[in-house]
Design a protein around this motif. Structure first.
Motif, PDB file in Angstrom:
ATOM      1  N   VAL A  43      18.565 -11.682  19.360  1.00  0.00           N
ATOM      2  CA  VAL A  43      18.841 -13.016  18.822  1.00  0.00           C
ATOM      3  C   VAL A  43      20.143 -13.526  19.408  1.00  0.00           C
ATOM      4  O   VAL A  43      21.054 -12.737  19.697  1.00  0.00           O
ATOM      5  N   GLU A  44      20.218 -14.833  19.626  1.00  0.00           N
ATOM      6  CA  GLU A  44      21.458 -15.463  20.069  1.00  0.00           C
ATOM      7  C   GLU A  44      21.552 -16.861  19.463  1.00  0.00           C
ATOM      8  O   GLU A  44      20.551 -17.503  19.189  1.00  0.00           O
ATOM      9  N   GLU A  45      22.785 -17.282  19.224  1.00  0.00           N
ATOM     10  CA  GLU A  45      23.058 -18.609  18.669  1.00  0.00           C
ATOM     11  C   GLU A  45      23.505 -19.526  19.797  1.00  0.00           C
ATOM     12  O   GLU A  45      24.318 -19.128  20.636  1.00  0.00           O
ATOM     13  N   CYS A  46      22.972 -20.739  19.810  1.00  0.00           N
ATOM     14  CA  CYS A  46      23.293 -21.692  20.869  1.00  0.00           C
ATOM     15  C   CYS A  46      23.528 -23.087  20.290  1.00  0.00           C
ATOM     16  O   CYS A  46      23.151 -23.376  19.163  1.00  0.00           O
ATOM     17  N   ARG A  47      24.129 -23.931  21.106  1.00  0.00           N
ATOM     18  CA  ARG A  47      24.169 -25.362  20.853  1.00  0.00           C
ATOM     19  C   ARG A  47      23.117 -25.965  21.775  1.00  0.00           C
ATOM     20  O   ARG A  47      22.718 -25.337  22.745  1.00  0.00           O
ATOM     21  N   TYR A  48      22.673 -27.177  21.480  1.00  0.00           N
ATOM     22  CA  TYR A  48      21.709 -27.795  22.370  1.00  0.00           C
ATOM     23  C   TYR A  48      21.894 -29.310  22.398  1.00  0.00           C
ATOM     24  O   TYR A  48      22.478 -29.905  21.512  1.00  0.00           O
ATOM     25  N   ASP A  49      21.397 -29.883  23.489  1.00  0.00           N
ATOM     26  CA  ASP A  49      21.336 -31.330  23.632  1.00  0.00           C
ATOM     27  C   ASP A  49      19.995 -31.652  24.298  1.00  0.00           C
ATOM     28  O   ASP A  49      19.133 -30.777  24.398  1.00  0.00           O
ATOM     29  N   ARG A  50      19.854 -32.861  24.789  1.00  0.00           N
ATOM     30  CA  ARG A  50      18.557 -33.251  25.348  1.00  0.00           C
ATOM     31  C   ARG A  50      18.201 -32.500  26.631  1.00  0.00           C
ATOM     32  O   ARG A  50      17.065 -32.535  27.075  1.00  0.00           O
ATOM     33  N   PHE A  51      19.171 -31.807  27.234  1.00  0.00           N
ATOM     34  CA  PHE A  51      18.922 -31.043  28.448  1.00  0.00           C
ATOM     35  C   PHE A  51      18.561 -29.583  28.166  1.00  0.00           C
ATOM     36  O   PHE A  51      18.207 -28.851  29.067  1.00  0.00           O
TER      37      PHE A  51
END
Length: 143
Positions: A43-51
């Motif tokens: 498992v990993e935590e990420c941020r995201y945007d439209r890309f």
């Protein structure tokens, strides 16, 4: 004498099978569009945007593994099981798609989030649309 006993046994067996009627559906041939189970080990935590996702933490091992299964019936009803909890969706509450790399997935919608389950089991992603974070479960290390 033995052939007569055998004939009677075959006849009784046939009558018994006829009297039983339908023995129930065959799970492998009951018309499900999709039915698979997966285990995730990282498992990993990420941020995201439209890309896409970015600024991800280092993948951590999950112990015990995270379990997910998805069954989509021939009528479009979906049952998504996530580590012991079950969720049910009408066909209008999820989509089927492909990403830029050709991976097929199912996307499920909730109040403040979405769940993406790849058909090959490679990833399960929980998208928190409120704060643009994503929790990515993977079968194998992502790098």
């Amino acid at each position: 004498m033995n052939s007569r006993i055998l004939d009677i046994a075959v006849l009784l067996g046939s009558l018994l099978l006829c009297a039983c009627g339908d023995m129930g559906p065959n799970p492998a041939a009951d018309g499900a569009r999709f039915s698979r189970s997966f285990r995730y080990y990282y498992v990993e935590e990420c941020r995201y945007d439209r890309f896409g996702t970015y600024d991800c933490s280092r993948a951590a091992a999950v112990s015990p593994s995270y379990y997910a299964s998805l069954r989509i019936d021939s009528d479009g009803m979906a049952t998504l099981r996530l580590d012991g909890s079950s969720y049910y969706y009408f066909e209008s509450e999820y989509d089927e798609g492909r990403d830029d790399y050709g991976g097929g997935f199912y996307q499920f919608y909730e109040n403040d989030g979405e769940v993406t389950l790849y058909k090959d089991g490679s990833e399960l992603i929980f998208w928190n649309t409120w704060d643009n974070t994503a929790t990515v479960y993977s079968y194998d290390l992502p790098y």
